[in-house]
Design an enzyme around this catalytic site. Structure first.
Site, mmCIF file in Angstrom:
data_model
loop_
_atom_site.group_PDB
_atom_site.id
_atom_site.type_symbol
_atom_site.label_atom_id
_atom_site.label_comp_id
_atom_site.label_asym_id
_atom_site.label_seq_id
_atom_site.Cartn_x
_atom_site.Cartn_y
_atom_site.Cartn_z
ATOM 1 N N LYS A 49 0.830 -1.199 0.000
ATOM 2 C CA LYS A 49 0.000 0.000 0.000
ATOM 3 C C LYS A 49 0.864 1.248 0.000
ATOM 4 O O LYS A 49 0.561 2.245 -0.671
ATOM 5 C CB LYS A 49 -0.927 0.007 1.221
ATOM 6 C CG LYS A 49 -1.836 1.223 1.289
ATOM 7 C CD LYS A 49 -2.735 1.181 2.518
ATOM 8 C CE LYS A 49 -3.640 2.418 2.587
ATOM 9 N NZ LYS A 49 -4.505 2.412 3.787
ATOM 10 N N TYR A 175 -7.711 4.210 24.648
ATOM 11 C CA TYR A 175 -7.296 5.222 23.668
ATOM 12 C C TYR A 175 -6.896 6.514 24.372
ATOM 13 O O TYR A 175 -5.852 7.106 24.062
ATOM 14 C CB TYR A 175 -8.427 5.494 22.673
ATOM 15 C CG TYR A 175 -8.052 6.528 21.631
ATOM 16 C CD1 TYR A 175 -7.097 6.246 20.662
ATOM 17 C CD2 TYR A 175 -8.643 7.793 21.619
ATOM 18 C CE1 TYR A 175 -6.732 7.193 19.707
ATOM 19 C CE2 TYR A 175 -8.286 8.742 20.676
ATOM 20 C CZ TYR A 175 -7.337 8.439 19.718
ATOM 21 O OH TYR A 175 -6.976 9.383 18.778
ATOM 22 N N LYS A 179 -3.185 8.451 24.343
ATOM 23 C CA LYS A 179 -2.994 9.845 23.944
ATOM 24 C C LYS A 179 -2.415 10.676 25.093
ATOM 25 O O LYS A 179 -1.642 11.614 24.863
ATOM 26 C CB LYS A 179 -4.304 10.427 23.449
ATOM 27 C CG LYS A 179 -4.847 9.777 22.184
ATOM 28 C CD LYS A 179 -4.000 10.110 20.965
ATOM 29 C CE LYS A 179 -3.025 9.056 20.528
ATOM 30 N NZ LYS A 179 -2.251 9.448 19.314
#
Length: 311
Positions: A49, A175, A179
């Site tokens: 990709k 998550y 962060k």
């Protein structure tokens, strides 16, 4: 603040590495760095990709990037990628720690860490640590670590979060912790760089709410097609473009006005618009917690970042 990509200075002669550059914020960051003359390495897990994206970036910028195979969820891959860069180049001017995963079902990295903390924080911690000698050979190196306003949703982090078991797992809490770890790491790297007297600028950025594939990736992994379509619809209604979401990162990595330990995000209530100084929580700015996270990360990754100028 009024700022646009037209304000990016000429970057000819500077070498940049952008993680997660095959889509979204990383793609837009790499594109603008190329357009302004930088030699850009696009780091991505899927090499096939990445080659396709490289062709697209070349056509859009008239400058060809270099593909670097890198899986941040595999510390062996991180080591191989960093070794490849170090053996090929004599310096690295700019590192943009952009790649990340958001709210997937419970998964572990190749090394047994919870996927979000393992990828978003530990992978970038190890990559930055292994590339520091190359960065410190540049005249004015910068490391930009991309976080999120979601770091404000959690109140802390501890060592057990790195290997949290599936029982009790919350994808959004994990998550938020990843962060939070990004901001803690960014600020601790800045403190250590200044204490060591090295000319390294460590800063952070967050995109606000930008339309990328990140929101749908977690539901897709879990096989929840309706939720993935819902996120796509929400993005169309309220999110700014991925190009605009990349502005804080681009500002952080190129502006002469950026300060050590600065944190930048969109100006309109932190969600959209031109980049400006952003706020981090008191927890994110806690130097004691940051030092603990650094120690946990050294033990987890086996990488102990050294901030000394190579001779």
């Amino acid at each position: 603040m009024t700022w646009s990509t037209a304000d990016i200075p000429d970057l000819t002669g500077q070498r940049a590495l952008v993680t997660g550059a095959t889509s979204g914020l990383g793609y837009e960051t790499a594109l603008e760095l190329l357009r302004h003359g930088a030699d850009v390495l696009i780091a991505a897990r899927n090499a096939e990709k990445a080659e396709q994206v490289s062709a697209t970036l070349t056509q859009a910028s008239n400058k060809e990037p270099t593909v670097l195979e890198l899986d941040l969820a595999d510390l062996t891959s991180v080591e191989k990628a960093a070794d490849s860069v170090s053996k090929t180049y004599d310096k690295l001017d700019l590192l943009v720690n952009n790649a990340g995963v958001m709210a997937p079902p419970y998964r572990q990295t190749a090394d047994g860490f919870e996927l979000q903390l393992g990828t978003n924080h530990l992978g970038h911690f190890a990559l930055t640590g292994r590339l520091l000698p190359l960065l410190l050979k540049a005249p004015a190196p910068r490391v930009v670590t991309v976080s999120s306003f979601m770091h404000k949703t959690v109140r802390g982090i501890n060592e057990t979060d790195l290997r949290r078991p599936e029982q009790g797992y919350s994808k959004w809490v994990a998550y938020g912790k990843s962060k939070l770890a990004n901001v803690l790491f960014m600020l601790e790297l800045d403190r250590r760089a200044r204490a060591a007297g090295v000319n390294l600028l460590s800063v952070g950025a967050h995109p606000g709410y930008a339309a990328t594939h990140l929101q749908a990736a977690g539901p897709e992994l879990a096989g929840r097609a309706f939720e993935a379509r819902m996120w796509a619809g929400i993005n169309k209604l309220v999110a700014q473009s991925a190009a605009a979401g990349a502005w804080p990162s681009l500002y952080a990595v190129t502006s002469p006005d950026v300060r050590p330990g600065g944190y930048y995000g969109p100006g309109f209530f932190g969600f959209r618009g031109a980049p400006t100084t952003a706020s981090a929580t008191g927890t994110a700015k806690d130097p004691v917690l940051a030092e603990r996270l650094w120690a946990w990360s050294v033990e987890a990754t086996g990488v102990d970042p050294t901030l000394t100028v190579p001779r």
